[in-house]
Design a protein around this motif. Structure first.
Motif, PDB file in Angstrom:
ATOM      1  N   VAL A  60       0.741  -1.158   0.071  1.00 62.59           N
ATOM      2  CA  VAL A  60      -0.122   0.005   0.061  1.00 62.59           C
ATOM      3  C   VAL A  60       0.990   1.209  -0.058  1.00 62.59           C
ATOM      4  O   VAL A  60       0.615   2.286  -0.715  1.00 62.59           O
ATOM      5  CB  VAL A  60      -0.949  -0.169   1.119  1.00 62.59           C
ATOM      6  CG1 VAL A  60      -1.627   1.424   1.432  1.00 62.59           C
ATOM      7  CG2 VAL A  60      -1.949  -1.306   1.026  1.00 62.59           C
ATOM      8  N   ASP A  61       1.878   1.195   0.783  1.00 65.58           N
ATOM      9  CA  ASP A  61       2.999   2.366   0.819  1.00 65.58           C
ATOM     10  C   ASP A  61       3.494   2.739  -0.517  1.00 65.58           C
ATOM     11  O   ASP A  61       3.726   3.811  -0.979  1.00 65.58           O
ATOM     12  CB  ASP A  61       3.845   2.304   1.774  1.00 65.58           C
ATOM     13  CG  ASP A  61       3.458   2.330   3.245  1.00 65.58           C
ATOM     14  OD1 ASP A  61       2.119   2.946   3.506  1.00 65.58           O
ATOM     15  OD2 ASP A  61       4.075   1.906   4.131  1.00 65.58           O
ATOM     16  N   ASN A  62       3.624   1.557  -1.383  1.00 63.44           N
ATOM     17  CA  ASN A  62       4.426   1.751  -2.642  1.00 63.44           C
ATOM     18  C   ASN A  62       3.414   1.732  -3.866  1.00 63.44           C
ATOM     19  O   ASN A  62       3.860   2.275  -4.894  1.00 63.44           O
ATOM     20  CB  ASN A  62       5.348   0.606  -2.849  1.00 63.44           C
ATOM     21  CG  ASN A  62       6.452   0.688  -1.806  1.00 63.44           C
ATOM     22  OD1 ASN A  62       7.066   1.779  -1.626  1.00 63.44           O
ATOM     23  ND2 ASN A  62       6.812  -0.321  -1.348  1.00 63.44           N
ATOM     24  N   MET A  63       2.129   1.823  -3.612  1.00 63.86           N
ATOM     25  CA  MET A  63       0.981   1.857  -4.531  1.00 63.86           C
ATOM     26  C   MET A  63       0.813   3.273  -5.163  1.00 63.86           C
ATOM     27  O   MET A  63       0.878   4.105  -4.457  1.00 63.86           O
ATOM     28  CB  MET A  63      -0.204   1.296  -4.237  1.00 63.86           C
ATOM     29  CG  MET A  63      -1.415   1.045  -5.037  1.00 63.86           C
ATOM     30  SD  MET A  63      -2.830   0.533  -4.323  1.00 63.86           S
ATOM     31  CE  MET A  63      -2.589  -0.759  -3.536  1.00 63.86           C
ATOM     32  N   MET A 108      -2.630   2.957  -9.762  1.00 62.88           N
ATOM     33  CA  MET A 108      -2.878   1.462  -9.491  1.00 62.88           C
ATOM     34  C   MET A 108      -4.138   1.302  -8.518  1.00 62.88           C
ATOM     35  O   MET A 108      -4.982   0.521  -8.767  1.00 62.88           O
ATOM     36  CB  MET A 108      -1.540   0.959  -8.960  1.00 62.88           C
ATOM     37  CG  MET A 108      -1.762  -0.694  -8.536  1.00 62.88           C
ATOM     38  SD  MET A 108      -2.118  -1.444 -10.225  1.00 62.88           S
ATOM     39  CE  MET A 108      -1.613  -2.743  -9.759  1.00 62.88           C
ATOM     40  N   TYR A 109      -4.315   2.319  -7.567  1.00 63.92           N
ATOM     41  CA  TYR A 109      -5.348   2.220  -6.800  1.00 63.92           C
ATOM     42  C   TYR A 109      -6.618   2.399  -7.464  1.00 63.92           C
ATOM     43  O   TYR A 109      -7.692   1.775  -7.134  1.00 63.92           O
ATOM     44  CB  TYR A 109      -5.213   3.386  -5.657  1.00 63.92           C
ATOM     45  CG  TYR A 109      -6.526   3.944  -5.108  1.00 63.92           C
ATOM     46  CD1 TYR A 109      -7.144   3.023  -4.411  1.00 63.92           C
ATOM     47  CD2 TYR A 109      -7.174   4.947  -5.369  1.00 63.92           C
ATOM     48  CE1 TYR A 109      -8.333   3.204  -3.484  1.00 63.92           C
ATOM     49  CE2 TYR A 109      -8.459   5.366  -4.714  1.00 63.92           C
ATOM     50  CZ  TYR A 109      -9.020   4.499  -3.903  1.00 63.92           C
ATOM     51  OH  TYR A 109     -10.387   4.819  -3.570  1.00 63.92           O
ATOM     52  N   GLN A 124      -6.971   3.341   0.697  1.00 65.03           N
ATOM     53  CA  GLN A 124      -7.895   4.211   1.251  1.00 65.03           C
ATOM     54  C   GLN A 124      -7.567   4.795   2.453  1.00 65.03           C
ATOM     55  O   GLN A 124      -7.711   5.950   3.163  1.00 65.03           O
ATOM     56  CB  GLN A 124      -9.643   4.092   1.132  1.00 65.03           C
ATOM     57  CG  GLN A 124      -9.853   4.146  -0.379  1.00 65.03           C
ATOM     58  CD  GLN A 124     -11.208   3.378  -0.529  1.00 65.03           C
ATOM     59  OE1 GLN A 124     -12.094   2.970   0.477  1.00 65.03           O
ATOM     60  NE2 GLN A 124     -11.927   3.735  -1.661  1.00 65.03           N
ATOM     61  N   ALA A 125      -7.447   3.860   3.440  1.00 66.37           N
ATOM     62  CA  ALA A 125      -7.365   4.188   4.912  1.00 66.37           C
ATOM     63  C   ALA A 125      -5.902   4.726   5.171  1.00 66.37           C
ATOM     64  O   ALA A 125      -5.662   5.718   5.881  1.00 66.37           O
ATOM     65  CB  ALA A 125      -7.380   2.719   5.705  1.00 66.37           C
ATOM     66  N   ARG A 126      -4.877   4.210   4.345  1.00 67.46           N
ATOM     67  CA  ARG A 126      -3.503   5.033   4.474  1.00 67.46           C
ATOM     68  C   ARG A 126      -3.329   6.239   3.766  1.00 67.46           C
ATOM     69  O   ARG A 126      -2.639   7.191   4.459  1.00 67.46           O
ATOM     70  CB  ARG A 126      -2.605   3.872   3.884  1.00 67.46           C
ATOM     71  CG  ARG A 126      -1.153   3.921   4.108  1.00 67.46           C
ATOM     72  CD  ARG A 126      -0.706   3.766   5.722  1.00 67.46           C
ATOM     73  NE  ARG A 126       0.345   2.984   5.652  1.00 67.46           N
ATOM     74  CZ  ARG A 126       0.801   2.454   6.684  1.00 67.46           C
ATOM     75  NH1 ARG A 126       0.102   1.964   7.675  1.00 67.46           N
ATOM     76  NH2 ARG A 126       1.824   1.718   6.724  1.00 67.46           N
ATOM     77  N   SER A 159      -6.792   4.267   9.608  1.00 66.74           N
ATOM     78  CA  SER A 159      -5.212   3.751   9.125  1.00 66.74           C
ATOM     79  C   SER A 159      -5.041   2.529  10.024  1.00 66.74           C
ATOM     80  O   SER A 159      -4.206   1.832   9.655  1.00 66.74           O
ATOM     81  CB  SER A 159      -4.144   4.818   9.239  1.00 66.74           C
ATOM     82  OG  SER A 159      -4.291   5.256  10.597  1.00 66.74           O
ATOM     83  N   ASP A 160      -5.617   2.554  11.164  1.00 65.00           N
ATOM     84  CA  ASP A 160      -5.521   1.115  11.942  1.00 65.00           C
ATOM     85  C   ASP A 160      -6.203   0.155  11.710  1.00 65.00           C
ATOM     86  O   ASP A 160      -6.104  -1.180  12.348  1.00 65.00           O
ATOM     87  CB  ASP A 160      -5.731   1.412  13.566  1.00 65.00           C
ATOM     88  CG  ASP A 160      -7.141   2.066  13.911  1.00 65.00           C
ATOM     89  OD1 ASP A 160      -7.961   2.165  12.809  1.00 65.00           O
ATOM     90  OD2 ASP A 160      -7.523   2.491  14.938  1.00 65.00           O
ATOM     91  N   GLY A 161      -7.053   0.171  10.466  1.00 66.75           N
ATOM     92  CA  GLY A 161      -7.827  -0.844  10.110  1.00 66.75           C
ATOM     93  C   GLY A 161      -9.398  -0.806  10.660  1.00 66.75           C
ATOM     94  O   GLY A 161     -10.233  -1.695  10.263  1.00 66.75           O
TER      95      GLY A 161
END
Length: 108
Positions: free
Chosen positions: A7-10, A14-15, A49-51, A63-65
């Motif tokens: 997710v950090d590298n997306m 791509m999203y 989306q959360a991140r 961000s914590d799910g």
């Protein structure tokens, strides 16, 4: 590579592709998505989306799910604050001129 690294590298592109695949069951070019791919696309798009996205929706994934919900009061204050930017204003009918005509025609 774990989910957080992916997710950090997306990229945002791509999203958007994964989101489209999860929502429609097809890749943007029209190729059908298998159910396992759709499940993975949904999980990755929710994690992205959360991140990365600040959402003004009532229900989101933090961000914590965990699910993040906004109360009616929070939503009202958010939208009233947005309204103070001058984008949309309410019509003041008391000061508006009264016109019953739909169209006016002049003598030519």
């Amino acid at each position: 590579m774990d989910l957080h690294q992916v997710v950090d590298n997306m990229s945002p592109e791509m999203y958007q592709r994964l989101k489209h695949a999860a929502e429609t069951g097809k890749w943007p070019e029209g190729t059908p998505v298998e159910q396992a791919q759709r499940d993975s696309a949904l999980q990755l798009s929710m994690a992205y989306q959360a991140r990365h996205l600040n959402s003004d929706q009532m229900l989101t994934v933090g961000s914590d799910g965990e699910l993040v919900t906004k109360t009616k009061r929070e939503l009202k204050s958010q939208f009233s604050a947005d309204n103070n930017k001058g984008e949309i204003t309410a019509c003041n009918k008391e000061n508006a001129p009264i016109q019953d005509d739909i169209a006016r025609f002049t003598d030519i």
